[in-house]
Design an enzyme around this catalytic site. Structure first.
Site, PDB file in Angstrom:
ATOM      1  CB  CYS A 117      -0.920   0.105   1.217  1.00 25.49           C
ATOM      2  SG  CYS A 117      -2.139  -1.527   1.579  1.00 25.49           S
TER       3      CYS A 117
ATOM      4  CB  CYS B 132      -3.330   2.384   2.836  1.00 23.52           C
ATOM      5  SG  CYS B 132      -4.730   1.287   2.341  1.00 23.52           S
TER       6      CYS B 132
ATOM      7  CB  CYS C 119      -3.805  -1.755  -1.643  1.00 29.50           C
ATOM      8  SG  CYS C 119      -5.319  -1.261  -0.591  1.00 29.50           S
TER       9      CYS C 119
ATOM     10  CB  CYS D 280      -4.623   3.067  -0.739  1.00 30.96           C
ATOM     11  SG  CYS D 280      -3.055   1.882  -0.794  1.00 30.96           S
TER      12      CYS D 280
END
Length: 487
Positions: A33, A37, A64, A67
């Site tokens: 991420c 995030c 991810c 995000c």
């Protein structure tokens, strides 16, 4: 470089300032991420930190979906640092590996392929091919989501050698097949490609537009209605980009390209023009600590604008030596009209209809075509020849010090011009144009107001003195109630 504890502190605070500077990988979910995030903060024992998305993917993590770490701003390290890793990253983002392979990248940097691989693995956690693949898959996702191109067209436009490699890399990075990310909006055919370019706030977009507007050359640039548009000379054909302020911390970039294989390079150049990878928090903290807090408050979101074509910028800089910006623009307009290449009809419009002449075309231009002093013509021709023959390299992977030294060897090219070229064409964030008239007047005004500016303060502004130069220009322009300074 940030420590692991500092990285975790940024993750705990969901600090958007660090997006793109490192990536957080969670061992329990096998997902990586951006620091900001919004998901629940993982335990410290379950996270590792990687300097690049490529390194995280190489370690077996996927991006991810919440995000979107692939749309983070770029790291400012690649401009601050002048080492081989930073030069390699700039070349990779400009598409050199896609055009010439890893061997071409190594040759451009003066390394063997094996040496370069060792250096990049040690510094960035991934080799040149993995770093290039990371850029390709990010480009591919943009095309999947914003165009109606077929997946095979996207695969080759993004730089992949095969559809199989494209599909495997996409699944490794995002955990899904490419077609699963196609939205309904992508079903409408359009000649333009729309891309959102992330930045770290604050960003004074209007100030940036004013700076570019004052220097815009008709035919190749147009600034108006909150928009900057210009033509680009790219590896596989011409292109036109148009930049406007978007929602949130994004700039909207619309691209019209002769060949979609150039999308990655076009986006990289758009980011350079607006200096979108800057870290304003670090800039502000350093300049405020050096005693220039009042200047920072004047334009909190200032950037150090770059340029899409170092050859063009260097010619423009030398041509404009010792004359006003208005006079330089007149000469440049004549040059573009006479020697610039027309854009294809389906690409021209909005005041942009030509490409800036090549170095070869400028070198061959006869004396009678220039309404300039003979010495200036000789300097321009010498510069154009040096650029055309690669005697002087101003590309994204050049050694800035070496290029600056070679520029200074040309008769008629002085320190101010070299500094300006370093700042705008080469993206050097640490150039103080101390001999510039506008800078001098702004520093004198600070002294007259009771602030004693010392050499120690100017040294303390490193490595962000290009931003200090722009702040001093802005201060001088506002104090004199003038247009942007003639620098």
């Amino acid at each position: 470089m940030l420590t692991s504890d500092q990285c975790y502190q940024a993750v705990t605070g969901r600090d958007t300032r660090f997006d793109g500077m490192f990536f957080t990988a969670v061992s329990t979910t096998r997902i990586f991420c951006r620091p900001s995030c919004p998901a629940r903060t993982p335990k410290r024992t379950n996270v590792d930190f990687y300097p690049t998305a490529a390194a995280a993917v190489e370690a077996g993590y996927r991006a991810c979906k919440r995000c979107r770490p692939d749309v983070s701003p770029g790291s400012p390290d690649w401009d601050v640092r002048a080492d081989v890793s930073a030069r390699a990253m700039r070349l990779i983002r400009d598409g050199l590996v896609d055009r010439s392979g890893v061997d071409g990248l190594a040759a451009a940097l003066g390394y063997s392929t094996r040496q370069l691989g060792r250096v990049l693995h040690a510094e960035l956690g991934a080799g040149p091919l993995a770093l290039a693949r990371s850029e390709r898959v990010r480009t591919a996702r943009t095309l999947v989501e914003s165009t109606a191109m077929t997946m095979s067209e996207i695969a080759f436009a993004s730089g992949f050698a095969s559809i199989r490699q494209f599909n495997e890399t996409f699944k490794d990075t995002y955990g899904v097949a490419p077609g699963q990310l196609r939205t309904g909006s992508a079903s409408v055919q359009s000649e333009d490609i729309a891309v959102r370019l992330a930045f770290r706030p604050p960003f004074d977009f209007d100030h940036q537009l004013n700076y570019l507007r004052y220097r815009a050359v008709p035919g190749i640039e147009d600034v108006g209605d909150g928009r900057y548009t210009r033509s680009l000379r790219l590896a596989h054909g011409p292109g036109v980009i148009s930049l406007t302020a978007g929602r949130g911390n994004f700039v909207t970039c619309r691209l019209r390209l002769a060949d979609t294989r150039d999308i990655g390079a076009a986006v990289a150049r758009a980011r350079r023009i607006l200096d979108l990878d800057a870290d304003p928090t670090a800039v502000h903290a350093t300049l405020t600590g050096a005693g220039f807090g009042d200047l920072v408050a004047l334009v909190p979101g200032i950037r150090s604008p770059g340029h899409s074509d170092p050859v063009e910028l260097s010619i423009r800089t030398v041509l404009g030596q010792q004359i006003s910006i208005g006079a330089a623009r007149t000469h440049l307009t004549r040059l573009v009209d006479d020697a610039g290449e027309p854009l294809p009809e389906d690409m021209a419009g909005g005041g942009v209809d030509r490409l800036f002449p090549t170095a070869e075309a400028i070198a061959e231009r006869p004396d009678g075509s220039w309404a300039l002093p003979r010495r200036r013509i000789e300097t321009l021709r010498a510069l154009a020849v040096a650029l055309a023959t690669s005697e002087i390299d101003l590309g994204p992977g050049c050694d800035r010090d070496e290029s600056a030294a070679r520029l200074l060897e040309l008769p008629g090219v002085g320190p101010w011009s070299v500094g300006y070229i370093r700042m705008r064409a080469l993206g050097d964030p640490d150039v103080l144009l101390a001999s510039d008239l506008g800078v001098k007047k702004a520093l004198d005004a600070l002294t007259d107001s009771g602030s004693t500016i010392t050499n120690a303060q100017l040294e303390a502004a490193r490595p962000w003195r290009s931003y200090l130069t722009h702040l001093l220009w802005a201060a001088h322009a506002r104090a004199a109630h003038l247009n942007p300074p003639q620098s």
